[in-house]
Design an enzyme around this catalytic site. Sequence first.
Site, short mmCIF file in Angstrom:
data_model
loop_
_atom_site.label_atom_id
_atom_site.label_comp_id
_atom_site.label_asym_id
_atom_site.label_seq_id
_atom_site.Cartn_x
_atom_site.Cartn_y
_atom_site.Cartn_z
N LEU A 27 -89.61 -13.67 -18.60
CA LEU A 27 -90.11 -12.36 -19.04
C LEU A 27 -91.53 -12.49 -19.57
O LEU A 27 -92.39 -11.66 -19.28
CB LEU A 27 -89.18 -11.77 -20.11
N ASP A 624 -101.02 -26.81 -46.45
CA ASP A 624 -100.83 -25.41 -46.06
C ASP A 624 -99.39 -24.97 -46.32
O ASP A 624 -98.45 -25.64 -45.93
CB ASP A 624 -101.10 -25.24 -44.55
N HIS A 719 -108.05 -12.62 -37.15
CA HIS A 719 -107.12 -12.04 -36.17
C HIS A 719 -107.86 -11.16 -35.17
O HIS A 719 -107.24 -10.62 -34.27
CB HIS A 719 -106.04 -11.23 -36.89
N1 GLN Z 1 -104.73 -25.45 -41.35
C1 GLN Z 1 -104.16 -24.50 -40.45
C2 GLN Z 1 -105.22 -23.99 -39.49
O1 GLN Z 1 -106.32 -23.85 -39.87
C3 GLN Z 1 -103.54 -23.35 -41.18
C4 GLN Z 1 -102.90 -22.37 -40.23
C5 GLN Z 1 -102.06 -21.32 -40.90
O2 GLN Z 1 -102.19 -21.06 -42.06
N2 GLN Z 1 -101.19 -20.71 -40.18
O3 GLN Z 1 -104.97 -23.69 -38.35
#
Ligand code: GLN
Length: 783
Positions: A27, A624, A719
Amino acid sequence: MTDITTRPGFPTGTIIGYPRIGRRRELKKAVESFWAGTTTAEELEATAADLRATTRDRLANLGLGRTDASIPESFSFYDQVLDAAVTVGAIPSRFAPLADEAGSVDLAGYFTIARGEGDNAPLEMTKWFDSNYHYLVPEIGPETRFRLASDRIVREFEEAKAAGYITRPVIVGPVTFLLLSKASDEAPDGFRPLTRLGDLIPVYQELLSRLAAAGAPWVQLDEPALVSESIDEDRSTVLDAVAATYAALGEVDGRPGIFVAAPYGSLDDALPVLAASPVEALSFDLVRGSVPTGLDAATASGLATKTIVGGVIDGHNIWRGDLEAAFGKLTELLALSPVVAVSTSTSLLHVPHDVDDEPALADQLKSWLAFADQKVAQVATLARGLDDGHDAIQEELSAASAALADRAAAPGVRDAAVRARTEALVPADFSRGEYADRLAAQDAALGLPFLPTTTIGSFPQTGDIRRARAQLAKGVITEAEYLGLMQAEIKRVVDLQEEIGLDVIVHGEPERNDMVQYFAENLDGFAVTQNGWVQSYGSRCTRPSILWGDVSRPAPITVDWSTYTQTLTEKPVKGMLTGPVTILAWSFVRDDQPLGDTARQVALALRDEIADLEAAGIRVVQVDEPALRELLPLKQADHADYLDWSVGSFRLATAGVRDETQIHTHLCYSEFGVVIDAIRNLDADVTSIEAARSRMEVVHDIQTSGFEHGIGPGVYDIHSPRVPSVAEVTELLETALSAIPGRQLWVNPDCGLKTRGYDETVASLRNILEATRAVRSKAGVPA
Ligand code: GLN
Ligand code: ZN
């Protein structure tokens, strides 16, 4: 039409939903080639119809009935909440031109609402309960014109019927639909979508009539919002809405039987309301919740007239599990109603298709697993047990128990050295020194300017990088060649950062396919799959790793990459790790011990990595935790325990360093207020968060919370391909400075740059630096 008195009973075995992306992501490929313009809508429809046909055949072969409504019709081209929105005509006004007079949109229009076009932003996307699936948020206002705008659900039922199947149509229920919606742009302040329930119910009534006319004996209405305590609506209002909705749907003449599915938790106070309603079948998630006890007389007598569908097979996880215990829970349900059926706890959307599709996994591990197809077979087995008695399925129950015992005793599942280490932990292992001392030591060691600049870690993942990784995996290039290519990439990225003028340097993460899988591949206790794709949103899939055993670190993971990077620059290089909570959140975790125990094991492996980075001369390390907020349980009562182990595991990972080593963390959202205490308790020296899209709204939360550590609210929305101007970044920084003391403030993008292109990245970073210099000199600090 079906006559209520002759309606066939609810099937003894069913599933709430099945993966729709396809065993080979058919898909995804079909949808993306439609987007690219290489195939037509008709071709996409044909592929989707094939996929639905294959799914029905497969489910029947796995043991679900062909004509008893046990096979759910749970297909979606993109998302089931968007499907409900287009079914009831809830198209935001900016997309109104896509709809015809009847309010319906074609496939292209449907995808435009999901993905946006030009200045028209797509529907917002957010997490679906406590899963890693993301749904699209409908926008509802006083202007929304509800009507049955799409009969796709009816047509899919008819398509199945033409192929000899009687399936069960599935749609998001009206209450959940409105509770998951947000107020439209046109709506007045404080508008609540749930106030439109009275206008929405007739549309569902019409849908039920249409389904009845088509011959559907049952329909499934998904109402997971009823189990969540994270819904921003007064609970008694919600319960009144449930009562009104199902009373009204019950009145539809000759309607199908109504099955209300309530996955992801227990119904609690919604149970009496549903028990008193005319719905004929009701599911309980018995993985997250338990068999209800202590019911009042009215609820008990209401339930006794319904089919109770026990969701005993875990739809969230990939373990074969304890089938005997599952059967035991079904037996307990018989105390509530004489008619009990078996189901998965949630849709199987959250698990991959088939364990047999994993030739590279060890046979022993495979014998402990159940992906979607194996779970369907388990449901069929338990249904047989309900129909024919325990003895009829003794062999299958015993085989599952034997696999469970084998798993419990297998080497690696319990590693004595790992256990000894977690048992020996003392409170001091979770704490660093005073922040003031750390700050002074770090200022002296790092010599960073006012408003230090950095990035979140990744730089754009170019085609060359991906090709090199693929070639290494296929053996086309040697390890040494791969290393050379990656080092060249790192040098390029470091030179670029130096040239632009960033203060804390990253290596860009070119060697990582994914921020969790990369660590899973390098830690003991994890396995990775080949075809274990799970839909994350739309056509996007992830391949979660399987955390099956005690976790340890056989060798340093990132140290060579970071030390190589540090040889290229005098500026501090930031080591880059994924935190324990995020590693757990984005993997399939073991179900045989508390998550907190697993998190501590991962934390210790990371602690060793950080110690090695520090010993190798790395002065800044970022851990992170974008999933910290995401894993917050749906029930308030579970929050304290969750925050205790999640925050604890981060601290355990990071508390082993000297005062002068600076620990950063990064969180991928801006709802800082919700988890502010948790963020403070992480005790990181610097925290970066998303802020650009919300125009720095978050700084007020930071200000009122009295947060005193370093904070980097993002100034660049990664984004979007947009390049923020110098003026825009300057304004964001000034907004931040108006609320937060300058010595705390860091300058960085919202998140990693890996999905961006180089041109926009370089232009954006240059503008960020120019704005920073301007703000520095305005503050009287040398730029
Ligand atoms: N260190 C990761 C990056 O820069 C953090 C990504 C995330 O927070 N999703 O891609
Ligand atoms: Zn992020």
